[in-house]
Design a protein around this motif. Structure first.
Motif, mmCIF file in Angstrom:
data_model
loop_
_atom_site.group_PDB
_atom_site.id
_atom_site.type_symbol
_atom_site.label_atom_id
_atom_site.label_comp_id
_atom_site.label_asym_id
_atom_site.label_seq_id
_atom_site.Cartn_x
_atom_site.Cartn_y
_atom_site.Cartn_z
ATOM 1 N N ASN A 104 -8.860 0.254 -4.111
ATOM 2 C CA ASN A 104 -9.138 1.419 -3.029
ATOM 3 C C ASN A 104 -10.630 2.006 -3.497
ATOM 4 N N ARG B 160 -4.410 6.408 -2.291
ATOM 5 C CA ARG B 160 -4.007 5.266 -1.967
ATOM 6 C C ARG B 160 -4.095 3.909 -3.006
ATOM 7 N N ASP C 58 0.978 -1.138 -0.175
ATOM 8 C CA ASP C 58 -0.107 -0.214 0.100
ATOM 9 C C ASP C 58 0.919 1.315 -0.065
#
Ligand code: ATP
Ligand code: MG
Length: 326
Positions: free
Chosen positions: A272, A160, A147
């Motif tokens: 995400n 993200r 991540d």
């Protein structure tokens, strides 16, 4: 292709597949050559990481269409994701690009100064053959999961992401549908390129093509006949008007997608739930896609039954461009 009435179309799966091979797909030798190019850059950075545990670069991963096998013959930009250690890089995103150039030069002294192109929030390396590698900085989350926060090229905003999962998302579907899944993505991307050639305001981003095809594959569309697969995609666009949200549950539940991210078109990033990749598409953009899909569908329907070869070829050229000769 045999139509429901039993008539065999002049242009069928074999003709479209042959055109894809000769005109759309990046030749295998080029895939190898470009992957080697990106890999040698990646490996130079990896050597630096191995030599210094405190190095500001944490991880380097191939990303985008070259890694996914969805690049087109005329794709000129390849992507290399560079995960950075937050705290070890400039806080000011506008300084990040020049900082990144210094790291790239350290790792690859043979690169010439004029090969680097500094953009606001990313760095491109230009090669003599006109292709480029976009170095995409991602601030690592630090937990080893892959991540990180992607710094958007255009606005510098943080999103993200997880590159490993983006690649895995494609790989899982490729395993389920080995050749056709990625070929249909490339056909759809190619169609979008033709539309962009006709209308400079036409928008249809590559990641959308990938997610749309993935959604249709997941919901049972047969990709083994390319004319039928394309017809199914264009029908889907027409029937839904792209007003039905597209959400995947590979990495999160549907319920994780907040209402606030819904837009005119809603297609949520597979990794995400807060990232609507179509967030900035307007009603005009949506209508243009629906209208182009309608025209493509008409052309496919016409080509299916028309008795004259030249007319069938012309109808398919509407979809695949003037290079299509049947
Ligand atoms: N809006 C977005 N949000 C999150 N991830 C994105 C978004 N756009 C692209 N990506 C990811 O970044 C990768 C690289 O993006 P890019 O636009 O270069 O597409 P691509 O798949 O490499 O196709 P192309 O051949 O057109 O470059 C995509 O494959 C996707 O995994
Ligand atoms: Mg790309």
């Amino acid at each position: 292709m045999t139509t429901p009435t039993g008539i065999t179309s002049i242009i069928g799966h074999a003709e479209i597949a042959a055109f894809a091979d000769s005109n759309i797909n990046l030749q295998h030798s080029k895939v190898i050559e470009y992957r080697e190019r990106v890999n040698s850059l990646r490996d130079s950075l990896r050597a630096k990481i191995a030599a210094d545990p405190a190095y500001a670069v944490v991880r380097v991963l191939n990303a985008g269409s070259l890694a996914k096998g969805s690049a087109l013959r005329n794709t000129s930009d390849f992507d290399l994701a560079v995960y950075l250690r937050p705290g070890a890089v400039p806080e000011d995103p506008t300084q990040l690009a020049s900082w990144l150039v210094a790291r790239l030069k350290e790792a690859r002294p043979q690169l010439e100064d004029d090969q680097f192109e500094l953009r606001d929030h990313c760095v491109s390396i230009l090669y003599k053959d006109g292709r480029r590698v976009d170095i995409v900085p991602i601030l690592d989350s630090g937990d080893g999961s892959g991540d990180g926060d992607l710094i958007r090229k255009d606005t510098g905003a943080k999103v993200r992401t997880n590159v490993r999962r983006h690649i895995e998302f494609v790989r899982v579907r490729k395993a389920r549908c080995p050749v056709h899944y990625r070929q249909v993505i490339r056909l759809l991307k190619w169609w979008a390129v033709q539309q962009k050639g006709r209308d400079e305001n036409f928008r249809f981003k590559s990641y959308f093509a990938e997610l749309l095809c993935s959604h249709l594959l997941d919901t049972g569309t047969d990709f083994s006949s390319y004319p039928n697969a394309l017809a199914s995609i264009f029908t889907y666009i027409q029937v839904t008007g792209l007003t039905t949200p597209i959400i995947f549950e590979d990495y999160y539940q549907r319920s994780a997608v907040p209402d606030s991210v819904h837009g005119i078109i809603t297609v949520i990033d597979a990794v995400n739930p807060q990232n609507n990749v179509m967030r900035d598409y307007t009603e005009t953009n949506r209508r243009a896609i629906v209208s182009a899909a309608g025209a493509a569908l008409d052309a496919i329907d016409y080509a299916e039954y028309v008795p004259k070869r030249a007319e069938a070829v012309a109808a398919w050229a509407e979809i695949l461009g003037g290079q299509f000769r049947g």
